[in-house]
Design a protein around this motif. Structure first.
Motif, short mmCIF file in Angstrom:
data_model
loop_
_atom_site.label_atom_id
_atom_site.label_comp_id
_atom_site.label_asym_id
_atom_site.label_seq_id
_atom_site.Cartn_x
_atom_site.Cartn_y
_atom_site.Cartn_z
N MET A 140 0.83 -1.20 0.00
CA MET A 140 0.00 0.00 0.00
C MET A 140 0.87 1.26 0.00
SD MET A 140 -3.18 0.59 -0.28
CE MET A 140 -4.49 1.80 0.03
N LEU A 141 1.95 1.24 0.75
CA LEU A 141 2.86 2.39 0.76
C LEU A 141 3.51 2.58 -0.60
CD1 LEU A 141 4.63 2.00 4.23
CD2 LEU A 141 2.66 3.42 3.65
N ARG A 142 3.93 1.47 -1.22
CA ARG A 142 4.55 1.57 -2.54
C ARG A 142 3.54 2.05 -3.58
NH1 ARG A 142 7.77 -3.13 -1.03
NH2 ARG A 142 6.06 -4.48 -1.68
N ALA A 143 2.28 1.73 -3.38
CA ALA A 143 1.24 2.16 -4.32
C ALA A 143 0.98 3.66 -4.22
CB ALA A 143 -0.06 1.40 -4.07
N GLY A 144 1.43 4.27 -3.11
CA GLY A 144 1.30 5.72 -2.99
C GLY A 144 0.47 6.21 -1.83
N ALA A 145 0.04 5.33 -0.93
CA ALA A 145 -0.74 5.77 0.23
C ALA A 145 0.09 6.71 1.10
CB ALA A 145 -1.20 4.57 1.05
N LYS A 146 -0.55 7.75 1.60
CA LYS A 146 0.13 8.74 2.43
C LYS A 146 -0.01 8.44 3.91
CE LYS A 146 1.17 10.99 -1.27
NZ LYS A 146 2.56 10.89 -1.80
N GLY A 147 -0.73 7.39 4.22
CA GLY A 147 -0.88 6.99 5.61
C GLY A 147 -1.55 5.64 5.68
N TYR A 148 -1.46 5.00 6.85
CA TYR A 148 -2.02 3.66 7.02
C TYR A 148 -2.57 3.55 8.43
CZ TYR A 148 -2.52 -1.31 6.00
OH TYR A 148 -3.03 -2.56 5.74
N LEU A 149 -3.88 3.35 8.51
CA LEU A 149 -4.55 3.22 9.80
C LEU A 149 -5.29 1.89 9.89
CD1 LEU A 149 -6.22 6.75 9.94
CD2 LEU A 149 -4.12 6.07 11.08
N LEU A 150 -5.40 1.37 11.09
CA LEU A 150 -6.22 0.19 11.33
C LEU A 150 -7.62 0.63 11.74
CD1 LEU A 150 -3.68 -2.08 13.22
CD2 LEU A 150 -4.26 -2.08 10.79
N LYS A 151 -8.60 -0.19 11.41
CA LYS A 151 -9.99 0.20 11.61
C LYS A 151 -10.42 0.29 13.08
CE LYS A 151 -11.94 -1.15 7.15
NZ LYS A 151 -12.90 -2.03 6.43
N ASP A 152 -9.57 -0.22 13.98
CA ASP A 152 -9.95 -0.17 15.39
C ASP A 152 -9.41 1.08 16.11
OD1 ASP A 152 -7.28 -0.83 15.42
OD2 ASP A 152 -7.50 -2.60 16.67
N ILE A 153 -8.95 2.07 15.34
CA ILE A 153 -8.41 3.28 15.96
C ILE A 153 -9.51 4.11 16.61
CG2 ILE A 153 -6.42 3.48 14.44
CD1 ILE A 153 -8.05 5.65 12.91
N HIS A 154 -9.10 4.99 17.50
CA HIS A 154 -10.03 5.91 18.15
C HIS A 154 -10.42 7.01 17.16
CE1 HIS A 154 -11.54 8.99 20.93
NE2 HIS A 154 -11.69 8.00 21.81
N PRO A 155 -11.68 7.48 17.19
CA PRO A 155 -12.09 8.56 16.28
C PRO A 155 -11.19 9.79 16.32
CG PRO A 155 -14.01 7.61 17.33
CD PRO A 155 -12.82 6.97 17.97
N ASN A 156 -10.63 10.12 17.49
CA ASN A 156 -9.75 11.28 17.59
C ASN A 156 -8.48 11.10 16.77
OD1 ASN A 156 -11.55 12.57 19.24
ND2 ASN A 156 -10.49 12.03 21.14
N ILE A 157 -8.00 9.85 16.70
CA ILE A 157 -6.80 9.58 15.90
C ILE A 157 -7.13 9.71 14.42
CG2 ILE A 157 -5.12 7.81 15.25
CD1 ILE A 157 -5.23 6.76 18.08
N LEU A 158 -8.30 9.24 14.02
CA LEU A 158 -8.72 9.38 12.63
C LEU A 158 -8.78 10.86 12.25
CD1 LEU A 158 -9.80 8.33 9.93
CD2 LEU A 158 -12.08 8.30 10.96
N ARG A 159 -9.40 11.65 13.09
CA ARG A 159 -9.52 13.09 12.81
C ARG A 159 -8.13 13.73 12.69
NH1 ARG A 159 -13.41 17.08 16.34
NH2 ARG A 159 -13.49 18.83 14.86
N HIS A 160 -7.26 13.40 13.63
CA HIS A 160 -5.89 13.92 13.59
C HIS A 160 -5.16 13.48 12.33
CE1 HIS A 160 -1.98 15.26 14.96
NE2 HIS A 160 -1.51 14.04 14.84
N ALA A 161 -5.33 12.21 11.96
CA ALA A 161 -4.66 11.68 10.77
C ALA A 161 -5.12 12.40 9.51
CB ALA A 161 -4.92 10.18 10.65
N LEU A 162 -6.42 12.65 9.40
CA LEU A 162 -6.94 13.37 8.24
C LEU A 162 -6.35 14.77 8.15
CD1 LEU A 162 -10.69 12.26 8.44
CD2 LEU A 162 -9.10 11.70 6.59
N LYS A 163 -6.25 15.44 9.30
CA LYS A 163 -5.66 16.78 9.31
C LYS A 163 -4.19 16.74 8.90
CE LYS A 163 -8.50 18.80 13.03
NZ LYS A 163 -8.44 19.35 14.41
N GLU A 164 -3.46 15.75 9.42
CA GLU A 164 -2.05 15.64 9.12
C GLU A 164 -1.80 15.33 7.64
OE1 GLU A 164 0.93 15.92 11.11
OE2 GLU A 164 -0.53 17.09 12.24
N VAL A 165 -2.59 14.43 7.09
CA VAL A 165 -2.43 14.09 5.67
C VAL A 165 -2.72 15.31 4.80
CG1 VAL A 165 -3.48 12.77 3.78
CG2 VAL A 165 -2.82 11.62 5.88
N TYR A 166 -3.74 16.06 5.16
CA TYR A 166 -4.08 17.25 4.39
C TYR A 166 -2.99 18.32 4.51
CZ TYR A 166 -6.52 21.39 2.74
OH TYR A 166 -6.86 22.53 2.05
#
Length: 213
Positions: free
Chosen positions: A97-123
């Motif tokens: 997935m990283l070689r394909a070009g993904a800018k981040g990798y999260l597991l589905k069991d993460i806390h919603p706050n981490i998802l929100r933070h990750a989206l901000k960081e990727v942007y």
């Protein structure tokens, strides 16, 4: 500030709808579309619909999977940032997935706050990786490179090859070195770069632009 547009791609209806509701509740983000697989992503982007800034991409999907869709986006819509959100936590899948070009990798069991933070960081910064993608894969990846790291030419060559799909044995053959010497390179880089896994080496190479995906 206008909200950041998101597309969610996941073939599990209940999960994708729940994720839609969650992300829609984040003030900074707007969900443009919820799609079922990679082919729908390709069709959506190809038809000149409103483009998202970020795509939340599952990996195991029918017709066109997340790795294939991410690779297509890298070649055809490189300004769109892909953030993988998956149950898959094995090293091979993450590397692909990283070689394909993904800018981040999260597991589905993460806390919603981490998802929100990750989206901000990727942007904002162009990438985001949790400090623990899994307990066994990514135990220690630093936000910045360790200070005063000096890599020799052969270490750089080895580091670039770790991003490929080659095994360590195949890397040894390419570099005309013994597997034992390659093992020594690996351990030396683990220590120098303060990482513990091949994933850590790959992330360092990507983040320091030693390898451009």
């Amino acid at each position: 500030m206008n909200p950041i547009n998101i597309i969610i791609v996941d073939d599990h209806l209940l999960f994708s709808q729940a994720l839609n509701g969650l992300v829609s509740n984040f003030d900074e983000f707007n969900v443009l579309k919820v799609l079922n697989n990679g082919k729908e992503v390709i069709d959506y982007i190809s038809n000149n619909n409103q483009q998202p800034e970020i795509i939340l991409m599952d990996i195991q999907m029918p017709i066109v999977n997340g790795i294939e869709a991410t690779n297509w986006l890298k070649n055809n819509a490189p300004d769109i940032k892909v953030l993988a959100l998956s149950m898959e936590c094995d090293e091979v899948t993450i590397l692909k997935m990283l070689r394909a070009g993904a800018k981040g990798y999260l597991l589905k069991d993460i806390h919603p706050n981490i998802l929100r933070h990750a989206l901000k960081e990727v942007y904002s910064n162009g990438f985001y990786y949790t400090e623990n993608v899994t307990n066994t894969l990514l135990n220690s990846i630093q936000n910045a490179a360790p200070n005063n790291v000096s890599l020799k030419d052969r270490e750089l060559e080895f580091l670039k090859l770790t991003v490929s799909e080659r095994t360590y044995k195949e890397i040894a053959e390419v570099m005309c070195l013994s597997p034992k010497t390659i093992e020594n390179y690996r351990e030396a880089l683990f220590e120098k770069l303060e990482v513990k896994t091949r994933i850590g080496l790959v992330l360092y190479a990507i983040k320091e632009k030693i390898v451009i995906l």
